[in-house]
Design an enzyme around this catalytic site. Structure first.
Site, PDB file in Angstrom:
ATOM      1  CG  ASP A  32      -2.045  -0.972   0.987  1.00 31.95           C
ATOM      2  OD1 ASP A  32      -2.248  -1.342  -0.228  1.00 31.95           O
ATOM      3  OD2 ASP A  32      -2.854  -1.109   1.961  1.00 31.95           O
ATOM      4  N   GLY A  92     -10.594  19.325 -35.275  1.00 34.91           N
ATOM      5  CA  GLY A  92     -11.590  18.194 -35.672  1.00 34.91           C
ATOM      6  C   GLY A  92     -11.782  18.512 -37.157  1.00 34.91           C
ATOM      7  CG  LEU A  93     -13.504  22.584 -40.076  1.00 30.60           C
ATOM      8  CD1 LEU A  93     -14.393  21.564 -40.700  1.00 30.60           C
ATOM      9  CD2 LEU A  93     -13.704  24.000 -39.796  1.00 30.60           C
ATOM     10  CG  ASP A  95     -14.588  33.337 -36.033  1.00 27.96           C
ATOM     11  OD1 ASP A  95     -15.112  33.282 -37.337  1.00 27.96           O
ATOM     12  OD2 ASP A  95     -13.456  33.661 -35.758  1.00 27.96           O
TER      13      ASP A  95
END
Length: 526
Positions: free
Chosen positions: A36, A425-426, A290
């Site tokens: 532990d 992503g675009l 935008d």
């Protein structure tokens, strides 16, 4: 007990370690076996501290179980007090040691030390890390302040006026291994200072037992992280009448509401209300042309209660996202998360299973995931952009730079962390679209000197569109034209389009999916 690859929270003694490690002049003796002691790595590797946690382990072994382990406990306690000379001593057990029932707290109190001893009874098999941190902080405050609270039972939050000084507050809840706690404290102190409000004590992070005894010198308490500080704030209100804030200053609107709440409780006039919204760039972007690209983006949120609820409010009210999933692993915050989900007309996900979260994420088909380190892995497998908003976290989410989540600068950080994955992503989708174009230079050498592979092959392999994987799904075949058209769909929604098209084809009894079938399915689900 269950076996799992990932866990959102450790056992409660790890929460106790977080509080002890956050404080000064305090020491934690943990009755635990050799295995532990792994928890030290959490602070040196993830938090990247320059010193070990103030924890002494009894580290009993299997052969010790046949003897008197109580003597082992007493010896370690005595050595820890003599070596570290703490002003307050914490005594606890790990989940394994709890089974032995040596009662180390009772042993320590019988050893005659002239320092406060806090006996931590943390049920390892029914509670988790955040509860352990909350209970430890509460027990420390209760032990060190119990005598003083009997003398003061009604603290007036506006007493600063009659005392002829600036108002003072305590900031309660930040700990080590919390999500951006260090930077959040700096940001909140800066905001309070701008409003003419002084900070009395920050605890547990950076505080000492003497600081804990000074908590009642403040006018109100700031409950910055409910998972850690709410129990302590409620006790201080019950015992001494100290008011505490409930608004978490994450996001522009919540930061403004937080400032208003602090001013209301202190009876302090707010003079610069009109200037508040212009402290961050997030409101400006939300009003810009935008931002239309982000409106209606589907977002799935999962994390600790404090950050998950705040993220849902920002996503819906400040960025115009559609929240399609909201949940937490923190059972103690389940009620608040369910209420937040109800306001969004969705059902909350309360679970500590990362597999359930991944399954819910897949069904929701989001365009952005806001979660923990585990959701980052799940989102990567599903091809969905992700930003980490909560613990558990990786070392990359403990930046060396100033990067808060709260206040004005926190809103800027959130804006960057959430919006950029969508923008990238675009960009990735545009690369995907044109990579198979004959004018796209596809076979060029990379800067590493390796020949690039063919773009269409990469697209198909990455998103499971090759013949061997897409050839058959429930008896439906994909034709070449169907496959080609599917690769033109943005990758972050491609999985959803593929699934819907296959459902449509099955419902219509179509043996194969062509580009025309995909168009028909799109019209059907629109």
């Amino acid at each position: 007990m269950e076996l799992t690859l990932w866990t959102y929270e450790g056992p409660p003694h790890v929460g106790a370690m977080r509080v002890a490690s956050s404080m000064k002049e305090i020491h934690y003796v943990l009755h635990a076996p050799q295995g532990d002691t792994y928890a030290d790595l959490l602070f040196t590797m993830i938090e990247r501290r320059g010193k070990r946690p103030p924890v002494t382990y009894t580290t009993f072994q299997a052969r010790d179980l046949g003897g008197d382990t109580a003597e082992l406990v007493k010896r370690n306690i005595s050595e820890a007090v003599e070596r570290f000379k703490p002003k307050t001593l914490l005594i606890g057990e790990s989940c394994t040691a709890e089974l032995i029932q040596d009662q180390p707290g009772a042993l320590a109190k019988g050893m005659g030390f002239n320092i406060p001893i806090v006996n931590l009874e943390l049920p390892a098999y029914s509670k988790k890390e955040n509860w352990g941190a909350s209970e430890t902080f509460y027990q420390i405050i209760r032990t060190l302040l119990n005598d003083k609270t009997n003398e003061i039972n009604n603290i007036n939050p506006q007493r600063w006026k009659s005392l002829g000084r600036r108002p003072k507050v305590n900031i309660l809840g930040p700990t080590l291994l919390g999500f951006r706690c260090r930077d959040d404290v700096i940001e909140i102190q800066r905001i309070l200072s701008e409003q003419g409000i002084d900070t009395n004590v920050v605890a547990p992070l950076g505080s000492s037992p003497d600081d804990i005894k000074r908590l009642i010198d403040a006018d109100i308490n700031i409950c910055l992280y409910q998972e850690i500080a709410e129990t302590s704030c409620e006790w201080l209100k019950r015992k001494c009448g100290m008011e505490f804030t409930t608004t978490i200053p994450i996001g522009i609107k919540n930061t403004i509401n937080f400032i208003n709440e602090v001013h209301d409780k202190l009876g302090l006039p707010l003079t610069n209300k009109e200037e508040l919204e212009h402290k961050s760039k997030l409101p400006w972007y939300s009003k810009s042309i935008d931002s239309n690209y982000l409106t209606g983006k589907r977002v799935f949120i999962f994390g600790d209660g404090t950050h998950a609820i705040a993220a849902a409010k920002i996503a819906k009210d400040e960025l115009g996202f559609e929240v399609v999933g909201l949940g937490t692993y923190s059972r103690e915050m389940a009620r608040q998360v369910r209420a937040a989900a109800k306001d969004l007309n969705i059902e909350a996900l309360i679970t500590n299973s990362y597999l359930e979260v991944e399954d819910a994420m897949k069904k929701a088909s989001p365009e952005l995931v806001l979660g923990t380190q585990m959701e980052r892995h799940s989102a990567k497998r599903l091809g969905i952009p992700c930003s980490v908003i909560s613990t558990p976290m990786h070392v990359q989410d403990v930046p060396a730079r100033y990067s808060p989540q709260m206040g004005w600068e926190g809103a800027n950080v959130i804006f960057d962390d959430w919006v950029h994955p969508l923008m990238m992503g675009l960009e990735e989708h545009l690369i995907d679209m044109f990579k198979h174009d004959f004018e796209f230079v596809d076979g060029h050498q990379s800067h590493l000197g390796h020949t690039a592979t063919k773009g269409l092959d990469n697209i198909e392999d990455e998103h499971g569109l090759k013949n061997d994987t897409l050839k058959k799904n429930g008896g439906v075949l994909w034709t070449e034209s169907g496959r080609a058209e599917l690769t033109k769909v943005p990758f972050f929604v491609r999985g959803k389009v593929k699934s819907n098209t296959e459902k449509y084809a099955l419902s219509k009894g179509l043996p194969e999916i062509s580009d025309e079938t995909l168009y028909d399915a799109k019209a059907y689900f629109s």
